[in-house]
Write an enzyme that holds these catalytic residues in place. Structure first.
Site, mmCIF file in Angstrom:
data_model
loop_
_atom_site.group_PDB
_atom_site.id
_atom_site.type_symbol
_atom_site.label_atom_id
_atom_site.label_comp_id
_atom_site.label_asym_id
_atom_site.label_seq_id
_atom_site.Cartn_x
_atom_site.Cartn_y
_atom_site.Cartn_z
ATOM 1 N N TYR A 143 0.823 -1.210 0.000
ATOM 2 C CA TYR A 143 0.000 0.000 0.000
ATOM 3 C C TYR A 143 0.859 1.263 0.000
ATOM 4 O O TYR A 143 0.423 2.311 -0.479
ATOM 5 C CB TYR A 143 -0.924 0.023 1.222
ATOM 6 C CG TYR A 143 -2.268 -0.614 0.989
ATOM 7 C CD1 TYR A 143 -2.359 -1.933 0.572
ATOM 8 C CD2 TYR A 143 -3.440 0.107 1.189
ATOM 9 C CE1 TYR A 143 -3.597 -2.528 0.368
ATOM 10 C CE2 TYR A 143 -4.671 -0.482 0.982
ATOM 11 C CZ TYR A 143 -4.752 -1.793 0.571
ATOM 12 O OH TYR A 143 -5.980 -2.366 0.368
ATOM 13 N N LYS A 194 2.656 -15.425 1.916
ATOM 14 C CA LYS A 194 2.971 -16.320 0.814
ATOM 15 C C LYS A 194 4.480 -16.590 0.869
ATOM 16 O O LYS A 194 5.250 -16.149 0.006
ATOM 17 C CB LYS A 194 2.583 -15.684 -0.530
ATOM 18 C CG LYS A 194 1.093 -15.695 -0.828
ATOM 19 C CD LYS A 194 0.559 -17.042 -1.274
ATOM 20 C CE LYS A 194 0.969 -17.374 -2.692
ATOM 21 N NZ LYS A 194 0.436 -18.702 -3.119
ATOM 22 N N ASP A 227 -3.525 -17.931 0.028
ATOM 23 C CA ASP A 227 -4.543 -18.562 -0.828
ATOM 24 C C ASP A 227 -5.253 -19.687 -0.076
ATOM 25 O O ASP A 227 -6.481 -19.813 -0.126
ATOM 26 C CB ASP A 227 -3.932 -19.064 -2.149
ATOM 27 C CG ASP A 227 -2.718 -19.968 -1.951
ATOM 28 O OD1 ASP A 227 -2.141 -19.996 -0.839
ATOM 29 O OD2 ASP A 227 -2.337 -20.659 -2.912
ATOM 30 N N ASP A 251 -6.628 -6.961 3.517
ATOM 31 C CA ASP A 251 -7.709 -6.285 2.794
ATOM 32 C C ASP A 251 -8.619 -7.333 2.145
ATOM 33 O O ASP A 251 -9.846 -7.298 2.304
ATOM 34 C CB ASP A 251 -7.100 -5.357 1.737
ATOM 35 C CG ASP A 251 -8.154 -4.575 0.981
ATOM 36 O OD1 ASP A 251 -9.089 -4.072 1.626
ATOM 37 O OD2 ASP A 251 -8.046 -4.474 -0.255
HETATM 38 C C1 IPM Z 1 -10.524 -1.069 3.406
HETATM 39 C C2 IPM Z 1 -10.722 -0.388 2.082
HETATM 40 C C3 IPM Z 1 -9.533 0.546 1.850
HETATM 41 C C4 IPM Z 1 -8.296 -0.314 1.776
HETATM 42 C C5 IPM Z 1 -9.677 1.470 0.630
HETATM 43 C C6 IPM Z 1 -10.912 2.325 0.728
HETATM 44 C C7 IPM Z 1 -8.456 2.311 0.426
HETATM 45 O O1 IPM Z 1 -10.864 -1.337 1.069
HETATM 46 O O2 IPM Z 1 -10.439 -0.358 4.433
HETATM 47 O O3 IPM Z 1 -10.453 -2.294 3.431
HETATM 48 O O4 IPM Z 1 -7.982 -0.875 0.709
HETATM 49 O O5 IPM Z 1 -7.624 -0.417 2.795
HETATM 50 MG MG MG Z 2 -10.962 -3.329 1.739
#
Ligand code: IPM
Ligand code: MG
Length: 370
Positions: A143, A194, A227, A251
């Site tokens: 990220y 992974k 996975d 996520d």
């Molecule tokens: C989450 C959302 C966020 C992320 C987005 C909105 C940036 O999907 O909080 O899971 O990917 O972290």
């Molecule tokens: Mg999310």
């Protein structure tokens, strides 16, 4: 009566403001009952802030968040802002807050409440009584990793790239949160990566293993490839107690886990920073559901995830366990009475909108506190 506590409310976009309105009524109820009074402020984030100020979040808002004891966040984004480009995404509001407040531990519970067993798409036996916690790293990994970008290669084609990277301390601090939570739960942690494909995954596994041996050998630690974890979550989710994983895998897996419970509209989350010497930590609470632009403004959104996020706030930021439990109980009782918003409708239940659901929670709170 407890002392004033600084709370920053950021409703955001879509259904955010609608469901937050119901939380405000719960906050007012607690104030009227002299249970707790908050020093409240609110501000714009996401598309709402883009419209009013030309940016998804201002530095003033970030400063307010740093100054608050806790932040209650709604949701951001919608098709209206899709064309503005990568640097003007409403999502930058939440990503910036996580990064600037160093909120590295994202706690995403997936709990199946008894009245909602039938709302899951899985068989009742598979999900009944489910109570698992995903601890997702939320300030590192792909990220935020550098380098990232799109470059032009000598042969004229382009290449897009991002970087997954984790340092020892980044892994240890989030793993520590997972182990400490597990200690108060069923004492089992499953670390997910992974390691069969990614160097950063292998390093993650080695680092978690070493920390476990040093500080948490009394707890059970297992490892799983991401996975396989996705598969196991739908096959037999009750095998898990606490899952700890990277930003991106967390996520994905938390969206998956949330659907085990039947509705995204039910699940709260907490994102915590490290405690300072006085034990104070930055913390942000938000529902897992997004801004749901398709139903925004129609008065049909489920306010429970936002209300339950507030309950988590009481528990994790202010140690108000009884008050948090009271709100959770009110939510369960209202569901048990058969009231449902559209997203969690089942046979023999009665459909209500956002406001009626909120009012029913207040009535239930009155009853429980009587
Ligand atoms: C989450 C959302 C966020 C992320 C987005 C909105 C940036 O999907 O909080 O899971 O990917 O972290
Ligand atoms: Mg999310």
């Amino acid at each position: 009566m407890a002392a004033n506590k600084k709370l920053l409310i950021l409703p955001g976009d879509g259904i955010g403001p609608e469901v937050m309105r119901e939380v405000r009524r719960v906050i007012d109820w607690m104030d009227r009952r002299r249970i707790v009074t908050f020093d409240l402020s609110d501000d714009l984030v996401g598309g709402a802030a883009i419209d009013a100020r030309g940016t998804p979040i201002t530095s003033e808002t970030v400063e307010k968040a740093k100054d608050a004891d806790a932040v209650l966040f709604g949701s951001v984004g919608g098709p209206k802002w899709d064309h503005l480009g990568f640097q003007m995404r409403p999502e930058l509001a939440i990503l910036t807050l996580r990064k600037e407040l160093d909120l590295f531990a994202n706690l995403r519970p997936a709990i199946v409440l008894d009245p909602l067993v039938e709302a899951s798409t899985l068989k009742p036996d598979v999900v009944r009584g489910l109570d698992l916690m995903i601890v997702r790293e939320s300030t590192g990994g792909i990220y935020f990793g550098e380098p990232r970008g799109v470059e032009t290669l000598p042969d004229g084609q382009q290449r897009g790239f991002d970087t997954e990277s984790y340092t020892t301390s980044e892994i240890e601090r989030v793993a520590r949160v997972a182990f400490e939570l597990a200690r108060k739960r069923a004492a089992r942690v499953c670390s997910v990566e992974k390691a069969n494909v990614m160097m950063s995954g292998l390093f993650w596994r080695q680092t978690v293993t070493a920390l476990h041996q040093r500080e948490f050998a009394d707890l059970e630690l297992t490892h799983m490839y991401a996975d396989n974890c996705a598969m196991q979550l739908v096959r037999n989710p009750k095998q898990f107690d606490v899952i700890v994983t990277s930003n991106i895998f967390g996520d994905l897996l938390s969206d998956l886990a949330s659907m085990l419970t039947g509705s995204l509209g039910m699940l709260p989350s907490a994102t915590l920073g490290a405690p300072d010497a006085s034990g104070r930590r930055h913390a942000l609470y938000e529902p897992i559901h997004g801004s749901a632009p398709d139903i925004a403004g129609k008065g049909v959104a489920n306010p429970l995830a936002q209300i339950l996020s507030f309950a988590m706030l009481l528990r994790y930021s202010f140690d108000m366990n009884d008050e948090a439990a009271l709100i959770e109980r009110a939510c369960t009782n209202v569901l048990a009475s058969g009231l449902r918003t559209a997203d969690i409708m089942g046979p023999g239940t009665a459909r209500v909108g956002t406001t009626v659901m909120g009012e029913s929670i207040l009535r239930e709170l009155d009853k429980l506190a009587a």
